[in-house]
Design a protein around this motif. Structure first.
Motif, PDB file in Angstrom:
ATOM      1  N   ALA A 130       0.846  -1.204   0.000  1.00 45.49           N
ATOM      2  CA  ALA A 130       0.000   0.000   0.000  1.00 45.49           C
ATOM      3  C   ALA A 130       0.877   1.248   0.000  1.00 45.49           C
ATOM      4  N   LYS A 131       1.935   1.235   0.826  1.00 50.34           N
ATOM      5  CA  LYS A 131       2.784   2.438   0.952  1.00 50.34           C
ATOM      6  C   LYS A 131       3.442   2.810  -0.375  1.00 50.34           C
ATOM      7  N   PHE A 132       3.822   1.803  -1.159  1.00 49.95           N
ATOM      8  CA  PHE A 132       4.557   2.101  -2.384  1.00 49.95           C
ATOM      9  C   PHE A 132       3.672   2.139  -3.633  1.00 49.95           C
ATOM     10  N   GLN A 163      11.549  -3.099  14.171  1.00 45.54           N
ATOM     11  CA  GLN A 163      12.793  -3.844  14.416  1.00 45.54           C
ATOM     12  C   GLN A 163      14.022  -3.127  13.843  1.00 45.54           C
ATOM     13  N   TRP A 164      13.893  -2.551  12.648  1.00 40.20           N
ATOM     14  CA  TRP A 164      15.056  -1.887  12.046  1.00 40.20           C
ATOM     15  C   TRP A 164      15.552  -0.725  12.903  1.00 40.20           C
ATOM     16  N   VAL A 165      14.589  -0.055  13.590  1.00 40.28           N
ATOM     17  CA  VAL A 165      14.948   1.069  14.465  1.00 40.28           C
ATOM     18  C   VAL A 165      15.747   0.536  15.664  1.00 40.28           C
ATOM     19  N   SER A 173      22.613  -3.157  13.521  1.00 35.68           N
ATOM     20  CA  SER A 173      22.596  -2.937  12.060  1.00 35.68           C
ATOM     21  C   SER A 173      23.085  -1.535  11.736  1.00 35.68           C
ATOM     22  N   GLU A 174      23.597  -1.401  10.534  1.00 35.03           N
ATOM     23  CA  GLU A 174      23.996  -0.112   9.958  1.00 35.03           C
ATOM     24  C   GLU A 174      25.048   0.618  10.799  1.00 35.03           C
ATOM     25  N   GLN A 175      25.807  -0.116  11.624  1.00 40.43           N
ATOM     26  CA  GLN A 175      26.737   0.563  12.537  1.00 40.43           C
ATOM     27  C   GLN A 175      27.836   1.315  11.808  1.00 40.43           C
ATOM     28  N   VAL A 192      21.926   8.789  11.495  1.00 41.31           N
ATOM     29  CA  VAL A 192      22.335   7.791  10.501  1.00 41.31           C
ATOM     30  C   VAL A 192      21.798   8.201   9.129  1.00 41.31           C
ATOM     31  N   PRO A 193      22.517   7.923   8.046  1.00 40.49           N
ATOM     32  CA  PRO A 193      21.950   8.214   6.724  1.00 40.49           C
ATOM     33  C   PRO A 193      20.626   7.481   6.530  1.00 40.49           C
ATOM     34  N   ASP A 194      19.668   8.175   5.973  1.00 36.79           N
ATOM     35  CA  ASP A 194      18.368   7.575   5.697  1.00 36.79           C
ATOM     36  C   ASP A 194      18.513   6.484   4.635  1.00 36.79           C
ATOM     37  N   LEU A 195      17.578   5.537   4.698  1.00 40.09           N
ATOM     38  CA  LEU A 195      17.528   4.467   3.685  1.00 40.09           C
ATOM     39  C   LEU A 195      17.512   5.037   2.265  1.00 40.09           C
ATOM     40  N   LYS A 196      16.896   6.214   2.118  1.00 39.68           N
ATOM     41  CA  LYS A 196      16.754   6.798   0.780  1.00 39.68           C
ATOM     42  C   LYS A 196      18.038   7.467   0.282  1.00 39.68           C
ATOM     43  N   TRP A 197      19.086   7.558   1.153  1.00 36.50           N
ATOM     44  CA  TRP A 197      20.301   8.276   0.760  1.00 36.50           C
ATOM     45  C   TRP A 197      21.476   7.317   0.643  1.00 36.50           C
ATOM     46  N   PHE A 256       9.862  16.897  11.307  1.00 37.98           N
ATOM     47  CA  PHE A 256       9.118  15.666  11.588  1.00 37.98           C
ATOM     48  C   PHE A 256       8.140  15.424  10.452  1.00 37.98           C
ATOM     49  N   HIS A 257       7.750  14.183  10.301  1.00 31.92           N
ATOM     50  CA  HIS A 257       6.599  13.880   9.449  1.00 31.92           C
ATOM     51  C   HIS A 257       5.401  13.616  10.344  1.00 31.92           C
ATOM     52  N   TYR A 258       4.238  14.091   9.883  1.00 28.13           N
ATOM     53  CA  TYR A 258       3.009  13.698  10.557  1.00 28.13           C
ATOM     54  C   TYR A 258       1.971  13.383   9.477  1.00 28.13           C
ATOM     55  N   PRO A 260       3.888   9.899  10.659  1.00 22.39           N
ATOM     56  CA  PRO A 260       5.061   9.168  10.192  1.00 22.39           C
ATOM     57  C   PRO A 260       4.646   7.762   9.764  1.00 22.39           C
ATOM     58  N   SER A 261       5.550   7.061   9.113  1.00 21.42           N
ATOM     59  CA  SER A 261       5.267   5.643   8.836  1.00 21.42           C
ATOM     60  C   SER A 261       5.668   4.784  10.031  1.00 21.42           C
ATOM     61  N   PHE A 262       6.691   5.261  10.770  1.00 19.21           N
ATOM     62  CA  PHE A 262       7.236   4.462  11.881  1.00 19.21           C
ATOM     63  C   PHE A 262       7.038   5.250  13.172  1.00 19.21           C
ATOM     64  N   TYR A 263       6.315   4.627  14.126  1.00 23.65           N
ATOM     65  CA  TYR A 263       5.938   5.346  15.341  1.00 23.65           C
ATOM     66  C   TYR A 263       6.973   5.183  16.455  1.00 23.65           C
ATOM     67  N   LEU A 265       9.925   8.041  17.712  1.00 23.02           N
ATOM     68  CA  LEU A 265      10.264   9.412  17.306  1.00 23.02           C
ATOM     69  C   LEU A 265      11.594   9.501  16.543  1.00 23.02           C
ATOM     70  N   HIS A 266      11.530  10.138  15.401  1.00 22.38           N
ATOM     71  CA  HIS A 266      12.732  10.374  14.594  1.00 22.38           C
ATOM     72  C   HIS A 266      12.571  11.711  13.871  1.00 22.38           C
ATOM     73  N   ILE A 267      13.701  12.293  13.528  1.00 26.06           N
ATOM     74  CA  ILE A 267      13.696  13.625  12.917  1.00 26.06           C
ATOM     75  C   ILE A 267      14.500  13.551  11.621  1.00 26.06           C
ATOM     76  N   HIS A 268      13.942  14.144  10.566  1.00 29.54           N
ATOM     77  CA  HIS A 268      14.583  14.114   9.247  1.00 29.54           C
ATOM     78  C   HIS A 268      15.509  15.323   9.102  1.00 29.54           C
ATOM     79  N   PHE A 269      16.700  15.109   8.554  1.00 29.27           N
ATOM     80  CA  PHE A 269      17.638  16.195   8.224  1.00 29.27           C
ATOM     81  C   PHE A 269      17.911  16.088   6.722  1.00 29.27           C
ATOM     82  N   GLU A 282       1.748  19.699   3.971  1.00 27.13           N
ATOM     83  CA  GLU A 282       0.747  18.822   4.577  1.00 27.13           C
ATOM     84  C   GLU A 282       1.380  17.692   5.390  1.00 27.13           C
ATOM     85  N   LYS A 283       2.693  17.554   5.325  1.00 23.80           N
ATOM     86  CA  LYS A 283       3.316  16.412   6.009  1.00 23.80           C
ATOM     87  C   LYS A 283       4.467  16.797   6.927  1.00 23.80           C
ATOM     88  N   SER A 284       5.152  17.920   6.657  1.00 26.79           N
ATOM     89  CA  SER A 284       6.359  18.170   7.440  1.00 26.79           C
ATOM     90  C   SER A 284       6.176  19.312   8.429  1.00 26.79           C
TER      91      SER A 284
END
Ligand code: M7G
Length: 338
Positions: A130-132, A163-165, A173-175, A192-197, A256-258, A260-263, A265-269, A282-284
């Protein structure tokens, strides 16, 4: 800036690691060996020609369960625009046509600068599909009452696995990708670098600060007691990014996203010049604005009406639809390309 209880670690630059056969992950668990030649595509969920990304649903030969492969053409790296990169003898130029002073070609640069960013989600759940998927999107004005009666019960029973968080926070992971780590349980966070970067291309810089404190689901849970944590994330996050990537805080979008997909707390840079997905009004919610609102009224986010966007395939959409807040778009009023 971190004190004795809030010490931080900074790591060396991340690099893409090639997963070898039967390689164990940092948990000692064997990760499935995935190879694109074994991927059997069945459906294109979304083909975004602006962002040049495509999400394909399918499965891997001899493996059960659905897989999603997300391909994305990378942004140009400025340091590859030289005689070692695009303008080297290894670039092959095919001519489409030439007319007077105008030439139209297709360039095939050497493969090392021609990668396609690839994300694989396997096994993928219905929620991932659904998300994608490309679908109708709606905006909902979520009052505090709607949050307590509709949204909260829904996210308590149904949300993406975190779990990934926890793997990042607990060092599993991702150390090698961690940029900054403040280990304080109350006010600490991991950057940490986002999955998208890819962790390298400054032009698309995207990092995530994941707070160590558990149980803060989203913006809605924040109040005056979280101000020290939020300011630490802002100040130490900016400093770590400047030290490592030489991008000053004044060129960062921190938000922040509101919803978010993952509940957790995390902050986007993100780099201000980069139009990352989900930066729109509408989201940030900018971290500085959030801090300011809470300073003016400690329970601002418990009381505020917050807009959020929702897609028709999302199960939360059904909750709001059933309660009369939104209606599905009927096929006959959809704009159809003829
Ligand atoms: P969000 O605001 O909860 O949801 O952000 P969004 O996907 O609607 O933006 C979660 C962020 O976490 C996104 O930017 C994801 O790209 C990122 N992310 C998701 N996963 C599963 C991972 C992961 O495994 N590692 C890292 N580093 N980032 C992730």
């Amino acid at each position: 800036m971190s004190d004795g209880n809030c010490q931080s670690d900074v790591n060396e630059p991340p690099c893409a690691k090639k997963i070898k056969k039967d390689e164990k992950n940092d948990n000692g668990v064997a990760e499935p060996v995935l190879d694109l030649k074994d991927f059997i595509p069945s459906k294109i969920l979304n083909n975004n020609t602006n962002r040049k990304t495509v999400c394909v649903q399918g499965n891997f030969k001899d493996k059960s369960g659905v897989a999603l492969v997300i391909l994305e053409k990378n942004a140009f790296k400025e340091d590859e625009l030289d005689s070692e990169g695009y303008f080297s003898a290894e670039s092959d130029l095919k001519t489409f046509f030439q007319n007077d002073i105008y030439g139209n070609f297709e360039c095939f640069p050497k493969s090392s600068i021609n990668g396609v960013k690839t994300t694989i989600i396997y096994p993928a759940t219905e929620k991932h599909i659904a998300k994608f998927s490309q679908q109708e999107v709606h905006i909902i004005q979520e009052t505090s009452d709607c949050y307590n009666k509709l949204t909260l019960p829904h996210i308590e029973k149904e949300q993406f696995n975190l779990q990934w968080v926890y793997n990042i926070l607990e060092g599993r992971s991702e150390q090698e990708r961690v940029v900054y780590d403040n280990k304080c349980e109350k006010e600490g966070f991991v950057l940490v670098p986002d999955l998208k970067w890819d962790g390298l291309t400054k032009e698309t810089l995207y990092l995530l600060a994941i707070v160590r404190q558990r149980g803060i689901k989203s913006l809605r849970d924040l109040d005056g007691s979280h101000l020290p944590l939020l300011k630490r994330v802002r100040d130490e996050g900016k400093k770590a990014i400047f030290e490592k990537y030489k991008v000053p805080g004044s060129q960062l979008r921190i938000y922040f996203h509101y919803q978010p997909s993952f509940y957790h707390l995390h902050i986007h840079f993100t780099y201000l010049r980069h139009e990352a997905p989900g930066i729109y009004a509408e989201k940030s919610h900018l971290l500085d604005t959030v801090i300011n609102n809470i300073e003016m009224m400690t329970d601002y986010y418990k009381k505020a009406t917050l807009p959020f966007t929702i897609r028709e395939m999302d199960t939360l959409f059904n909750v709001y639809e059933t309660n009369g807040y939104v209606q599905k778009i009927k096929p006959d009023i959809k704009l159809i390309d003829k």
